[in-house]
Write a protein that holds these residues in place. Structure first.
Motif, short mmCIF file in Angstrom:
data_model
loop_
_atom_site.label_atom_id
_atom_site.label_comp_id
_atom_site.label_asym_id
_atom_site.label_seq_id
_atom_site.Cartn_x
_atom_site.Cartn_y
_atom_site.Cartn_z
N TRP A 46 70.75 69.15 11.02
CA TRP A 46 71.73 69.67 11.81
C TRP A 46 71.44 70.87 12.72
CZ3 TRP A 46 75.85 67.15 13.41
CH2 TRP A 46 76.18 65.81 12.86
N ARG A 69 69.52 69.67 15.68
CA ARG A 69 70.38 69.04 16.38
C ARG A 69 71.17 70.04 17.41
NH1 ARG A 69 75.30 66.36 16.72
NH2 ARG A 69 75.11 64.23 17.51
N THR A 117 70.31 62.28 16.93
CA THR A 117 70.37 62.12 15.34
C THR A 117 69.25 60.97 15.26
OG1 THR A 117 72.60 62.38 15.44
CG2 THR A 117 71.62 61.05 13.81
N LEU A 175 71.83 61.67 8.13
CA LEU A 175 72.25 62.97 8.74
C LEU A 175 73.65 63.39 8.48
CD1 LEU A 175 70.81 65.22 9.89
CD2 LEU A 175 71.52 64.52 12.19
#
Length: 377
Positions: A346, A349, A356, A369
């Protein structure tokens, strides 16, 4: 060999060894920065971020007191050696995640655990020969490496791989080299008498090193990382050792946490305004046993904690689903409730805009995830 002779011999040898903490860097087209600090030796997350709100905790650790810990949220309390980070906590720039682990289970070997932590892959292959940070870099076109520098024998597998990166290591005196520390750990770990004596010798050497003006190799590493990150470098990774607290944990953990706090504050100071675009992740191979052992320490466990800092993340919180201390993993360890790689994913990201599917397919193959971590702003 008599114990005193052993301590004197190994202590002097350690003190004479060069300090080496290899660092790896990668530059990228992003504005955000990521620093990954490997805490080698298995940090005790239960002492670092103590669950004082769980009534079982004090019963399981009668000697490892938490009376001086700093209250965070009514349930968790922070180890006093991290007191200098409380302003970051108040500013929302420091936090933790509890009850996390890699998928590594049961054997509890530092070397296998660190390998899996840095490779980010578990399976019959033992993971690829590259590290998860290098695989992340490979997913982004147009990245450039810098001229490579290396001192010592240990390297950061986390950035090994096909993508070009650079290496650098500071030197300082009066400390054990990372390679020598790993060798010592391998030959002594299953022999309690030898292990305890060598740990005491390491403590003596660390004390001597702390008294020397030049005994600040970790801070030099952090300063160098901050300097590079203020220029074109966007990713840095290095290791901080000294977390294997089988004996006299109160002393050893305080020293290591104090050192880590200095490293984080050095990064913040060195990064200046870029601190607000930086995420610092402090990860370790596994946690430690819930019950203390007979030498005022703890042994290798499973579930543990991740610490994080930086203006790019949402701090002032302890994330993670607390499993309680009545149902222990294998009857001895904190039960992990989340894969640590999900929180790292995360961060990738949020910082770098990775999809993802890329994180779950290329960076951490097989990882799920979801759900959202809560670590992002």
């Amino acid at each position: 060999m008599r114990r005193r002779d052993f301590l004197q011999t190994i202590g002097c040898s350690i003190a004479a060894s060069p300090f080496v903490t290899p660092m790896a860097f990668a530059s990228g087209p992003w504005e955000n920065r990521l620093v990954v600090i490997i805490l080698r030796g298995a940090m005790d997350g239960l002492d670092t971020v103590a669950p004082i709100g769980d009534l079982e905790f004090a019963k399981l650790r009668p000697s490892l007191g938490t009376q001086n810990h700093l209250a965070l949220d009514g349930f968790y309390a922070l180890h006093p050696a991290l007191a200098s980070l409380t302003p970051l906590w108040q500013a929302g720039e420091f936090g933790a995640v509890q009850a996390v682990s890699t998928p590594y289970r049961d054997v509890r070997s530092h070397f296998d655990g660190q390998d899996i932590l840095e490779a980010g892959i578990v399976g019959p292959d033992g993971g690829a020969r590259d590290g998860w940070l290098n695989r992340m870099i490979q997913t982004v076109p147009g990245l450039s490496g810098e001229v490579a520098y290396a001192i010592g024998t240990e390297h950061m597998r986390i950035l090994d791989g096909d993508a070009d990166i650079s290496r650098w290591a500071p030197e300082a005196r009066l400390s054990i080299s990372a390679a020598a520390e790993q060798l010592l750990a391998r030959v002594q770990h299953n022999d309690p008498l030898f292990r305890d004596a060598s740990l005491e010798a390491l403590e003596i050497a660390e004390t001597v090193a702390a008294e020397q003006p030049s005994g600040a190799g970790y801070l030099r590493a952090a300063q160098f990382a901050a300097n590079r990150l203020r220029e074109e470098t966007r990713i840095a990774s290095f290791s901080v050792g000294g977390w294997d607290t089988h004996v006299r944990q109160e002393v050893a953990l305080s020293r290591s946490l104090g050192r880590l706090a200095e490293v984080i504050l050095t990064l913040k100071q060195g990064l200046g305004p870029d601190w607000q675009k930086t995420a610092v992740l402090c990860v370790t191979e596994f946690g430690r046993t819930v019950r203390e052992n007979g030498t005022q320490g703890t042994d290798h466990g499973t579930g543990g904690a991740m610490l994080y800092a930086g203006g790019a993340l949402r701090g002032r919180q302890v994330l993670g689903q607390w499993p309680g201390l009545t149902d222990l993993y294998a009857g001895r360890d904190l039960m992990p409730t989340r894969d640590i790689r999900a929180h790292i994913g995360w961060v990738m990201r949020g910082l770098f805009g990775l999809e993802t599917s890329v994180i779950e397919g290329a960076v951490f193959p097989g990882l799920d995830l979801d759900p959202a971590s809560g670590i992002l702003l």
